[in-house]
Design a protein around this motif. Structure first.
Motif, PDB file in Angstrom:
ATOM      1  N   UNK A 128       0.860  -1.188   0.000  1.00 42.38           N
ATOM      2  CA  UNK A 128       0.000   0.000   0.000  1.00 42.38           C
ATOM      3  C   UNK A 128       0.893   1.233   0.000  1.00 42.38           C
ATOM      4  N   UNK A 129       0.650   2.121  -0.945  1.00 37.78           N
ATOM      5  CA  UNK A 129       1.498   3.303  -1.132  1.00 37.78           C
ATOM      6  C   UNK A 129       0.604   4.534  -1.099  1.00 37.78           C
ATOM      7  N   UNK A 130       1.002   5.508  -0.257  1.00 32.70           N
ATOM      8  CA  UNK A 130       0.213   6.728  -0.127  1.00 32.70           C
ATOM      9  C   UNK A 130       0.454   7.716  -1.252  1.00 32.70           C
ATOM     10  N   UNK A 131       0.034   8.954  -1.027  1.00 36.85           N
ATOM     11  CA  UNK A 131       0.187  10.010  -2.022  1.00 36.85           C
ATOM     12  C   UNK A 131       1.592  10.606  -1.959  1.00 36.85           C
ATOM     13  N   UNK A 132       2.063  11.111  -3.095  1.00 37.43           N
ATOM     14  CA  UNK A 132       3.333  11.844  -3.201  1.00 37.43           C
ATOM     15  C   UNK A 132       4.535  11.007  -2.779  1.00 37.43           C
ATOM     16  N   UNK A 133       4.473   9.717  -3.012  1.00 31.67           N
ATOM     17  CA  UNK A 133       5.584   8.821  -2.695  1.00 31.67           C
ATOM     18  C   UNK A 133       6.528   8.761  -3.894  1.00 31.67           C
ATOM     19  N   UNK A 134       7.828   8.632  -3.601  1.00 28.94           N
ATOM     20  CA  UNK A 134       8.833   8.567  -4.666  1.00 28.94           C
ATOM     21  C   UNK A 134       9.756   7.386  -4.426  1.00 28.94           C
ATOM     22  N   UNK A 135       9.930   6.560  -5.445  1.00 29.80           N
ATOM     23  CA  UNK A 135      10.862   5.442  -5.401  1.00 29.80           C
ATOM     24  C   UNK A 135      11.926   5.631  -6.468  1.00 29.80           C
ATOM     25  N   UNK A 136      13.133   5.178  -6.150  1.00 31.46           N
ATOM     26  CA  UNK A 136      14.201   5.151  -7.144  1.00 31.46           C
ATOM     27  C   UNK A 136      14.387   3.725  -7.650  1.00 31.46           C
ATOM     28  N   UNK A 137      15.284   3.545  -8.594  1.00 26.96           N
ATOM     29  CA  UNK A 137      15.472   2.245  -9.232  1.00 26.96           C
ATOM     30  C   UNK A 137      15.978   1.211  -8.226  1.00 26.96           C
TER      31      UNK A 137
ATOM     32  N   UNK B  25      10.099   8.856   0.680  1.00 23.38           N
ATOM     33  CA  UNK B  25      11.106   8.732  -0.375  1.00 23.38           C
ATOM     34  C   UNK B  25      11.945   7.498  -0.078  1.00 23.38           C
ATOM     35  N   UNK B  26      12.095   6.624  -1.074  1.00 24.59           N
ATOM     36  CA  UNK B  26      12.868   5.391  -0.912  1.00 24.59           C
ATOM     37  C   UNK B  26      14.028   5.431  -1.898  1.00 24.59           C
ATOM     38  N   UNK B  27      15.254   5.375  -1.377  1.00 24.75           N
ATOM     39  CA  UNK B  27      16.446   5.498  -2.199  1.00 24.75           C
ATOM     40  C   UNK B  27      16.725   4.269  -3.037  1.00 24.75           C
ATOM     41  N   UNK B  28      17.633   4.412  -3.985  1.00 25.73           N
ATOM     42  CA  UNK B  28      17.952   3.350  -4.942  1.00 25.73           C
ATOM     43  C   UNK B  28      18.458   2.101  -4.228  1.00 25.73           C
TER      44      UNK B  28
END
Length: 244
Positions: free
Chosen positions: A93-102, A125-128
């Protein structure tokens, strides 16, 4: 599929300085293509067309290198930067304005059919290369450092790094703080915030140095009673000689 397309594109442009125009984002960003195809797959799954949903998911994986299970729940303005190698499990489950990298994995650690994958709050924010494993919760505004392995809940607005992931900030800012949470590229503190393990080792070394200095000072201090100490056996012999 296209209801929030403009909103998705504007969210990408706000977080990626390399984006030059909306047209460029629409044509060249695999993260956007993956999320649009996921919306289609999710609609198919909700309609009971499970095979069709998985087929759409596999097409998206082949085109973008991003694998999102049709069962995953994803909020608005979701952005996957670069994207290659991202895996998002069925019950994530992922909320709004979430950012994932490769290279990010939102994986499950249980064979039970229930909740098995992580829950990410708004603004995470989840780093690479980071791996978030199990039915854990990542609080709102948290930052996951690159290559971190997260196996426990993360408090809101906290940055974590390492294996297993540990907080990299001494104290999270309050949720009601008027200052907005700053954007943190790759979710990794790179300024004056050290690695938590390195910080702990540094504190231990400083403490050990201080203790060594105290021990050395005590060893060089003259003992007040050192000149009056008499060996026990010698004292007994002298006492016996006197009685004789």
């Amino acid at each position: 599929m296209f209801k929030h397309l403009r909103e998705e594109i504007d969210g990408i442009m706000a977080r990626d300085p390399a984006a030059r125009s909306r047209l460029e984002v629409a044509l060249c960003y695999p993260g956007l293509h993956a999320i649009l195809l996921h919306r289609v797959a999710r609609r198919c799954r909700d309609a009971g067309w499970h095979l069709a949903a998985r087929l759409v998911s596999q097409v998206a994986r082949s085109l973008t290198g991003i694998e999102i299970h049709p069962g995953a729940t994803i909020g608005r303005r979701f952005f996957i930067d670069h994207g290659m190698g991202v895996v998002i499990g069925e019950t994530a489950e992922i909320g709004d304005d979430v950012m994932l990298y490769h290279g990010v994995t939102l994986g499950g650690t249980s064979l039970n059919p229930g909740k098995r994958h992580p829950t990410l709050g708004d603004g995470v924010i989840v780093g690479a290369g980071a791996k978030i494993l199990g039915a854990i919760t990542i609080g709102e505004g948290a930052r996951i450092g690159a290559n971190a392995v997260v196996v426990a809940d993360v408090a809101p607005r906290v940055a974590v790094v390492g294996i297993p992931a540990k907080p990299a900030t001494a104290r999270p800012p309050p949720l009601a703080s008027p200052t907005p949470q700053p954007f943190l590229p790759y979710g990794t503190p790179c300024g004056d915030t050290p690695d938590p393990v390195g910080r702990t080792l540094s504190v231990l070394l400083d403490r050990m140095t201080a203790l060594q200095a105290r021990v050395a000072a005590l060893e060089t201090t003259d003992t007040p009673h050192s000149e009056t100490i008499i060996p026990r056996n010698g004292g007994i012999r002298e006492a016996q000689g006197d009685t004789r």
